[in-house]
Design a protein around this motif. Structure first.
Motif, PDB file in Angstrom:
ATOM      1  N   ALA A 149      37.223  46.132  42.626  1.00 21.50           N
ATOM      2  CA  ALA A 149      36.722  46.410  41.243  1.00 21.50           C
ATOM      3  C   ALA A 149      37.594  45.472  40.497  1.00 21.50           C
ATOM      4  O   ALA A 149      38.625  45.363  40.769  1.00 21.50           O
ATOM      5  N   HIS A 191      39.082  44.845  34.639  1.00 21.32           N
ATOM      6  CA  HIS A 191      38.458  45.525  33.336  1.00 21.32           C
ATOM      7  C   HIS A 191      38.355  46.894  33.583  1.00 21.32           C
ATOM      8  O   HIS A 191      38.313  47.855  32.932  1.00 21.32           O
ATOM      9  N   ILE A 192      37.667  47.236  34.814  1.00 18.50           N
ATOM     10  CA  ILE A 192      37.180  48.580  35.444  1.00 18.50           C
ATOM     11  C   ILE A 192      38.628  49.277  35.877  1.00 18.50           C
ATOM     12  O   ILE A 192      38.665  50.415  35.316  1.00 18.50           O
ATOM     13  N   ARG A 234      40.235  50.455  32.746  1.00 21.10           N
ATOM     14  CA  ARG A 234      39.567  51.586  32.038  1.00 21.10           C
ATOM     15  C   ARG A 234      40.027  52.980  33.044  1.00 21.10           C
ATOM     16  O   ARG A 234      40.150  53.868  32.305  1.00 21.10           O
ATOM     17  N   MET A 276      32.199  55.304  36.854  1.00 23.41           N
ATOM     18  CA  MET A 276      32.421  53.857  36.398  1.00 23.41           C
ATOM     19  C   MET A 276      32.403  52.950  37.652  1.00 23.41           C
ATOM     20  O   MET A 276      31.727  51.977  37.448  1.00 23.41           O
ATOM     21  N   LEU A 277      33.145  53.294  38.653  1.00 28.84           N
ATOM     22  CA  LEU A 277      33.323  52.472  39.762  1.00 28.84           C
ATOM     23  C   LEU A 277      31.730  52.354  40.257  1.00 28.84           C
ATOM     24  O   LEU A 277      31.298  51.135  40.852  1.00 28.84           O
ATOM     25  N   ARG A 316      28.793  52.713  39.036  1.00 31.48           N
ATOM     26  CA  ARG A 316      27.945  51.774  38.292  1.00 31.48           C
ATOM     27  C   ARG A 316      28.296  50.411  38.213  1.00 31.48           C
ATOM     28  O   ARG A 316      27.307  49.503  38.438  1.00 31.48           O
ATOM     29  N   TRP A 317      29.528  50.025  38.559  1.00 28.90           N
ATOM     30  CA  TRP A 317      29.770  48.602  38.696  1.00 28.90           C
ATOM     31  C   TRP A 317      29.400  48.129  39.809  1.00 28.90           C
ATOM     32  O   TRP A 317      28.830  46.914  40.125  1.00 28.90           O
ATOM     33  N   LEU A 318      29.826  49.090  41.192  1.00 30.51           N
ATOM     34  CA  LEU A 318      29.227  48.546  42.464  1.00 30.51           C
ATOM     35  C   LEU A 318      27.677  48.398  42.760  1.00 30.51           C
ATOM     36  O   LEU A 318      27.359  47.530  43.610  1.00 30.51           O
ATOM     37  N   ASP A 319      27.003  49.190  42.027  1.00 29.75           N
ATOM     38  CA  ASP A 319      25.564  49.029  42.054  1.00 29.75           C
ATOM     39  C   ASP A 319      25.041  47.775  41.448  1.00 29.75           C
ATOM     40  O   ASP A 319      23.897  47.438  41.708  1.00 29.75           O
ATOM     41  N   LYS A 320      25.742  47.340  40.264  1.00 25.23           N
ATOM     42  CA  LYS A 320      25.261  46.006  39.982  1.00 25.23           C
ATOM     43  C   LYS A 320      25.584  44.961  40.703  1.00 25.23           C
ATOM     44  O   LYS A 320      25.137  43.681  40.436  1.00 25.23           O
ATOM     45  N   GLN A 321      26.427  45.119  41.704  1.00 24.23           N
ATOM     46  CA  GLN A 321      26.921  43.627  42.552  1.00 24.23           C
ATOM     47  C   GLN A 321      25.956  43.806  43.550  1.00 24.23           C
ATOM     48  O   GLN A 321      25.373  44.479  44.123  1.00 24.23           O
TER      49      GLN A 321
END
Length: 178
Positions: free
Chosen positions: A126, A129-130, A133, A167-168, A170-175
């Motif tokens: 991560a 910025h993640i 937050r 939040m983590l 959602r970020w990992l799904d975009k990677q």
């Protein structure tokens, strides 16, 4: 039973017999079922037995995949924030709300667990910025949770760990997958 005078006046280091920790058993060794155990090695089958956590098969947390680590984080977050239901309502609470009832120490313990979740997120890659937050969520949960009664109600409603794992995720799904 009278003590010999040399035991009374002689310091422990100068005694002729070994101290309590180094003394050998004087009588029979009896197991929990009342049977006498033979002298010698108590459990010869365990000689040479040791744990080696460098081997991936011996360490249950050693080589987990990214998805397995994320599932573990989700399970811990659910346990902390929404594991139980108040009977007769739809209000969910977790271990965080229960441990938080212990003044100061309970909030410190749950904040430490929440910080471990943030550390695991950082190990999953991560970005700053993640994690910033996530740390802000943990800080709000920890500081407001220190307030008696109102802080405990806030802990139940805010659910910082669920927010952080979501939040983590959602970020990992975009990677991109490797």
């Amino acid at each position: 039973m009278a003590m010999p005078e040399d035991d009374i006046f002689t310091p422990h280091a100068a005694r002729s017999r070994p101290p309590f920790g180094g003394a050998q058993a004087r009588g029979k060794v009896i197991d929990q079922d009342g049977r006498e155990l033979p002298d010698g090695s108590m459990h010869p089958q365990f000689e040479g037995f040791h744990f080696d956590f460098r081997n991936s098969s011996a360490n249950p947390f050693g080589n987990l995949t990214r998805e397995q680590r994320l599932q573990r984080l989700e399970m811990i977050a659910k346990l902390l924030d929404v594991a139980f239901v108040v009977p007769g309502t739809n209000v969910r609470y977790g271990i965080d709300g229960l441990i938080g009832l212990i003044p100061v120490i309970g909030d410190l313990i749950t904040t430490a667990i929440s910080l471990w979740l943030v550390r695991e997120a950082r190990l999953l890659g991560a970005p700053w910025h993640i994690t910033a937050r996530m740390l802000a969520n943990v800080a709000v949960d920890g500081v407001v949770g220190m307030v008696p009664v109102a802080g405990d109600a806030f802990d139940v409603m805010f659910r910082a760990n669920i927010r952080n794992v979501r939040m983590l995720r959602r970020w990992l799904d975009k990677q991109p997958r490797l």
